[in-house]
Motif scaffolding. Structure first.
Motif, PDB file in Angstrom:
ATOM      1  N   SER A  35       2.539   6.206  -2.842  1.00 48.20           N
ATOM      2  CA  SER A  35       1.774   7.184  -3.344  1.00 48.20           C
ATOM      3  C   SER A  35       1.752   7.918  -1.809  1.00 48.20           C
ATOM      4  O   SER A  35       1.632   9.202  -1.823  1.00 48.20           O
ATOM      5  CB  SER A  35       0.487   6.884  -3.961  1.00 48.20           C
ATOM      6  N   ARG A  40       2.595  12.369   2.176  1.00 44.47           N
ATOM      7  CA  ARG A  40       3.568  13.127   3.261  1.00 44.47           C
ATOM      8  C   ARG A  40       4.254  14.141   2.868  1.00 44.47           C
ATOM      9  O   ARG A  40       4.678  14.917   3.840  1.00 44.47           O
ATOM     10  CB  ARG A  40       4.368  11.700   3.696  1.00 44.47           C
ATOM     11  N   SER A  98      -2.750  12.898   6.370  1.00 46.90           N
ATOM     12  CA  SER A  98      -4.122  12.109   6.195  1.00 46.90           C
ATOM     13  C   SER A  98      -5.055  13.377   6.152  1.00 46.90           C
ATOM     14  O   SER A  98      -5.968  13.190   5.592  1.00 46.90           O
ATOM     15  CB  SER A  98      -4.368  11.370   7.500  1.00 46.90           C
ATOM     16  N   ALA A 101      -4.420  14.785   2.393  1.00 48.56           N
ATOM     17  CA  ALA A 101      -5.074  13.768   1.594  1.00 48.56           C
ATOM     18  C   ALA A 101      -6.680  13.928   1.393  1.00 48.56           C
ATOM     19  O   ALA A 101      -7.218  13.416   0.449  1.00 48.56           O
ATOM     20  CB  ALA A 101      -4.716  12.462   1.908  1.00 48.56           C
ATOM     21  N   ARG A 107      -5.753  16.025  -4.033  1.00 49.70           N
ATOM     22  CA  ARG A 107      -5.681  14.545  -4.873  1.00 49.70           C
ATOM     23  C   ARG A 107      -5.607  15.020  -6.153  1.00 49.70           C
ATOM     24  O   ARG A 107      -4.992  14.154  -6.935  1.00 49.70           O
ATOM     25  CB  ARG A 107      -6.775  13.793  -4.452  1.00 49.70           C
ATOM     26  N   ARG A 128      -4.142   4.175  -1.347  1.00 48.26           N
ATOM     27  CA  ARG A 128      -5.331   4.046  -0.707  1.00 48.26           C
ATOM     28  C   ARG A 128      -6.452   3.759  -1.930  1.00 48.26           C
ATOM     29  O   ARG A 128      -7.436   3.224  -1.802  1.00 48.26           O
ATOM     30  CB  ARG A 128      -5.875   5.146   0.145  1.00 48.26           C
ATOM     31  N   ASP A 129      -6.035   4.549  -3.056  1.00 51.87           N
ATOM     32  CA  ASP A 129      -7.000   4.655  -4.123  1.00 51.87           C
ATOM     33  C   ASP A 129      -6.444   4.192  -5.404  1.00 51.87           C
ATOM     34  O   ASP A 129      -6.747   4.631  -6.567  1.00 51.87           O
ATOM     35  CB  ASP A 129      -7.396   6.220  -4.381  1.00 51.87           C
ATOM     36  N   ASP A 182      -9.604   8.331   6.731  1.00 53.77           N
ATOM     37  CA  ASP A 182      -9.333   7.660   5.266  1.00 53.77           C
ATOM     38  C   ASP A 182     -10.683   7.318   4.799  1.00 53.77           C
ATOM     39  O   ASP A 182     -10.822   7.263   3.276  1.00 53.77           O
ATOM     40  CB  ASP A 182      -8.177   6.975   5.164  1.00 53.77           C
ATOM     41  N   ARG A 185     -13.612   9.874   4.162  1.00 54.26           N
ATOM     42  CA  ARG A 185     -13.670  10.913   3.308  1.00 54.26           C
ATOM     43  C   ARG A 185     -14.447  10.908   2.116  1.00 54.26           C
ATOM     44  O   ARG A 185     -14.467   9.736   1.472  1.00 54.26           O
ATOM     45  CB  ARG A 185     -12.155  11.512   3.159  1.00 54.26           C
TER      46      ARG A 185
HETATM   47  O1   DC Z   1       0.595   5.006   3.639  1.00 54.99           O
HETATM   48  P1   DC Z   1       0.950   6.259   4.308  1.00 54.99           P
HETATM   49  O2   DC Z   1       0.724   5.999   5.806  1.00 54.99           O
HETATM   50  O3   DC Z   1       2.298   6.722   3.700  1.00 54.99           O
HETATM   51  O4   DC Z   1      -0.125   7.528   3.889  1.00 54.99           O
HETATM   52  C1   DC Z   1      -0.256   8.651   4.441  1.00 54.99           C
HETATM   53  C2   DC Z   1      -1.537   9.443   4.268  1.00 54.99           C
HETATM   54  O5   DC Z   1      -1.758   9.573   3.017  1.00 54.99           O
HETATM   55  C3   DC Z   1      -2.617   8.405   4.674  1.00 54.99           C
HETATM   56  O6   DC Z   1      -3.093   8.976   5.894  1.00 54.99           O
HETATM   57  C4   DC Z   1      -3.635   8.477   3.583  1.00 54.99           C
HETATM   58  C5   DC Z   1      -2.947   9.204   2.435  1.00 54.99           C
HETATM   59  N1   DC Z   1      -2.817   8.556   1.355  1.00 54.99           N
HETATM   60  C6   DC Z   1      -3.979   8.748   0.304  1.00 54.99           C
HETATM   61  O7   DC Z   1      -4.954   9.436   0.874  1.00 54.99           O
HETATM   62  N2   DC Z   1      -3.889   8.090  -0.858  1.00 54.99           N
HETATM   63  C7   DC Z   1      -3.082   7.441  -1.147  1.00 54.99           C
HETATM   64  N3   DC Z   1      -3.004   6.674  -2.279  1.00 54.99           N
HETATM   65  C8   DC Z   1      -1.802   7.220  -0.175  1.00 54.99           C
HETATM   66  C9   DC Z   1      -1.994   7.777   0.915  1.00 54.99           C
END
Ligand code: DC
Length: 224
Positions: A35, A40, A98, A101, A107, A128-129, A182, A185
């Motif tokens: 995700s 990105r 970031s 996001a 989102r 992350r979620d 992250d 937020r």
């Molecule tokens: O895992 P990553 O480093 O490729 O993620 C890039 C950015 O995307 C990270 O700073 C947080 C965000 N992200 C998010 O908010 N929710 C997710 N499910 C995945 C990534």
């Protein structure tokens, strides 16, 4: 009702969750959702098109309309028919991701896209979620961590492999700052889902952490 099983793997960047998730998906023969790559891609497209990283309506539209294709085997990603290559993994794009996001509209725009990856026979979802917001009914849910110092070391090694030099202290500071953003937020902050199994990969090899995860899978029978 959707019965396709989902295993979620959440945690900060550099914790090893992507490597672990891909390995697990391969072993199980399941689909894999990166995700972070979606966030990105939105960031990358915004940078290329000159869309300000705080223009929530324009970014949400971008998130909904992006033509994205993933190839699980080669790990390649296409944006509007063009392969994106290494740029997706740069610090510039990670930091921009970031920021986008943190916007609720972005989102929300990505929710359906992420849920569409839930296809038989199953899905391993990395982010992350994943366990808290996108797939709250997943089982088991993992939360993968590692110390900031270890994650900075891994990132520097990765950059050097690609011929880029990096100052470990600066990388550690950036990682800590991104973590803070992250975690703090208001929408879908980075935190372990209720009942999540914590895996700390600090000082461990990938196969050791994978074995830990397998032990939990054996106990919880995913897909049952
Ligand atoms: O895992 P990553 O480093 O490729 O993620 C890039 C950015 O995307 C990270 O700073 C947080 C965000 N992200 C998010 O908010 N929710 C997710 N499910 C995945 C990534």
């Amino acid at each position: 009702m959707d019965k396709v099983p989902v295993i979620t793997i959440d945690g900060p960047s550099g914790s090893g969750k992507g490597t672990l998730g891909r390995a697990l998906a391969r072993e199980l023969g399941w689909h894999f959702l990166d995700s972070g790559a979606l966030y990105r891609l939105v960031a990358l497209a915004a940078l290329d098109r000159g869309i300000p990283l705080d223009d929530a309506p324009a970014l949400a539209r971008l998130a909904r309309e992006l033509d994205v294709r993933f190839d699980v085997d080669s790990d390649a990603v296409w944006l509007d028919g063009t392969p994106v290559g290494d740029r997706l993994r740069t610090e510039e794009v990670g930091n921009a991701a970031s920021r986008v996001a943190a916007l609720p509209a972005v989102r929300a725009a990505l929710l359906d896209r992420q849920r569409a990856f839930r296809q038989p026979p199953g899905l391993v979802a990395d982010g992350r979620d994943m366990g808290t917001v996108v797939f709250p009914d997943a089982a088991p849910k993992f939360f993968v961590t590692a110390s900031v110092a270890e994650r900075a070391r891994r990132r520097v090694a990765q950059l050097r492999e690609k011929g880029m030099d990096a100052d470990p202290e600066a990388v550690a500071a950036e990682i800590a700052e991104r973590d803070r953003r992250d975690r703090e937020r208001p929408v879908a902050p980075l935190r372990p889902a209720e009942g999540a199994v914590r895996i700390d990969t600090t000082g461990k090899r990938i196969d050791e952490s994978l074995a830990e995860m397998r032990a939990h899978l054996a106990g919880s029978a995913p897909g049952a």
